[in-house]
Design a protein around this motif. Sequence first.
Motif, short mmCIF file in Angstrom:
data_model
loop_
_atom_site.label_atom_id
_atom_site.label_comp_id
_atom_site.label_asym_id
_atom_site.label_seq_id
_atom_site.Cartn_x
_atom_site.Cartn_y
_atom_site.Cartn_z
N GLU A 154 11.80 1.10 -14.21
CA GLU A 154 12.92 1.24 -15.15
C GLU A 154 12.52 2.07 -16.36
N MET A 155 11.30 1.85 -16.86
CA MET A 155 10.84 2.59 -18.03
C MET A 155 10.67 4.08 -17.70
N LEU A 156 10.17 4.37 -16.49
CA LEU A 156 9.90 5.75 -16.12
C LEU A 156 11.08 6.43 -15.42
N GLY A 157 11.94 5.64 -14.79
CA GLY A 157 13.05 6.22 -14.04
C GLY A 157 12.56 7.05 -12.87
N ILE A 158 11.86 6.40 -11.93
CA ILE A 158 11.16 7.14 -10.89
C ILE A 158 11.71 6.89 -9.49
N ALA A 159 11.51 7.89 -8.65
CA ALA A 159 11.66 7.77 -7.21
C ALA A 159 10.26 7.95 -6.62
N VAL A 160 9.84 7.01 -5.80
CA VAL A 160 8.48 7.00 -5.25
C VAL A 160 8.48 7.67 -3.88
N GLN A 161 7.67 8.72 -3.75
CA GLN A 161 7.49 9.37 -2.45
C GLN A 161 6.14 8.93 -1.87
N PRO A 162 6.15 8.05 -0.86
CA PRO A 162 4.89 7.64 -0.25
C PRO A 162 4.29 8.77 0.57
N ALA A 214 0.47 6.44 14.06
CA ALA A 214 -0.28 5.26 13.60
C ALA A 214 -0.25 5.17 12.07
N GLY A 215 -0.39 6.32 11.41
CA GLY A 215 -0.33 6.33 9.95
C GLY A 215 1.02 5.92 9.43
N LEU A 216 2.09 6.39 10.07
CA LEU A 216 3.44 6.03 9.66
C LEU A 216 3.68 4.53 9.81
N GLU A 217 3.21 3.96 10.91
CA GLU A 217 3.37 2.52 11.12
C GLU A 217 2.59 1.73 10.07
N GLU A 218 1.40 2.23 9.70
CA GLU A 218 0.61 1.54 8.67
C GLU A 218 1.32 1.58 7.32
N VAL A 219 1.88 2.74 6.97
CA VAL A 219 2.61 2.87 5.70
C VAL A 219 3.81 1.92 5.68
N GLN A 220 4.56 1.88 6.75
CA GLN A 220 5.74 1.02 6.80
C GLN A 220 5.35 -0.45 6.71
N ARG A 221 4.23 -0.84 7.34
CA ARG A 221 3.78 -2.23 7.23
C ARG A 221 3.42 -2.56 5.78
N CYS A 242 11.75 -1.19 -6.31
CA CYS A 242 11.98 0.10 -6.95
C CYS A 242 12.47 1.06 -5.87
N PHE A 243 12.87 2.26 -6.30
CA PHE A 243 13.45 3.20 -5.35
C PHE A 243 12.35 3.94 -4.60
N ILE A 244 12.17 3.57 -3.33
CA ILE A 244 11.20 4.23 -2.46
C ILE A 244 11.96 5.23 -1.60
N LEU A 245 11.58 6.49 -1.65
CA LEU A 245 12.23 7.48 -0.79
C LEU A 245 12.03 7.09 0.68
N PRO A 246 13.06 7.24 1.50
CA PRO A 246 13.08 6.62 2.83
C PRO A 246 12.16 7.23 3.88
#
Length: 265
Positions: A28-36, A65-72, A81-85
């Motif tokens: 909220e303080m930064l107003g961010i969208a997170v790109q994993p 395998a990396g994508l599945e790890e990130v999603q887990r 917070c807003f995580i880009l999909p």
Amino acid sequence: MDMLKALVPVEMTLASNVALRYLCRKAEMLGIAVQPVHVEEPDHKPHSSETGWIRRSWESGLRQAGLEEVQRILNSEKLDCFILPNPIVRVGDREDTLLEELRLGGYDFFVEGEVANFNTGAFRKRLRSKLYRQMPCPVLLVRNMIQSDRLALVLDEKTDVESLAARFHHLFGGRDVDFDLCAYAMDDLHQDPHPDELLSEGGEILGSLGYRPARAFTLLGAPETAARNLGDYGMIVAHMDRKSNRKSPLTEVLGLASSPILICW
């Protein structure tokens, strides 16, 4: 106001988890969208030296395998917070891959975690890394989950005050930010500019952009003492000159600080 976009490596490590949790608490303080982003480095892995369809098939498997790890990881953290999909998953050298994404993606800052070890040599080595020397945006280095929302904007004799103020305005403009302005020096003898002059210059430039610190103060003493005095801040914001290889007292302070640090170039 537009949301800021942060590139955040997501890995199965404590440092990565702390960075994600901290960033989402400050969303909220930064107003961010997170790109994993997640990078699988191929060196020393089976098939890494193959070519053609064998390598393409192997890299495709690594990416999946990396994508599945990130999603887990993201699902287990239950981040508010807003995580880009669409997480970015790449196979390649970590530094080169992150630099390419930072250059092409138009990010406002890069965020990564670091287990606090108070090793100033390791911190200086990080600053000298290819990633930190060439990244086109500020970096937020998170070591601990600090609850406070108050920031410390720290100046020293080498600070490019105008550049730091411009970065601060870009990241926090239009937001109600609670911050103190601090001028650091090991002593106030023979300092040019003098810490009081730094505070005056910083206050004037920030004032022209519409900011007024809650407190402006001089911090004198050894880096260890200064780092302890800054320990209650939710974020330390400082400018570093990447063209200089000289060790500075402020670099030592940042290497010893327990608070997250936002480094602007």
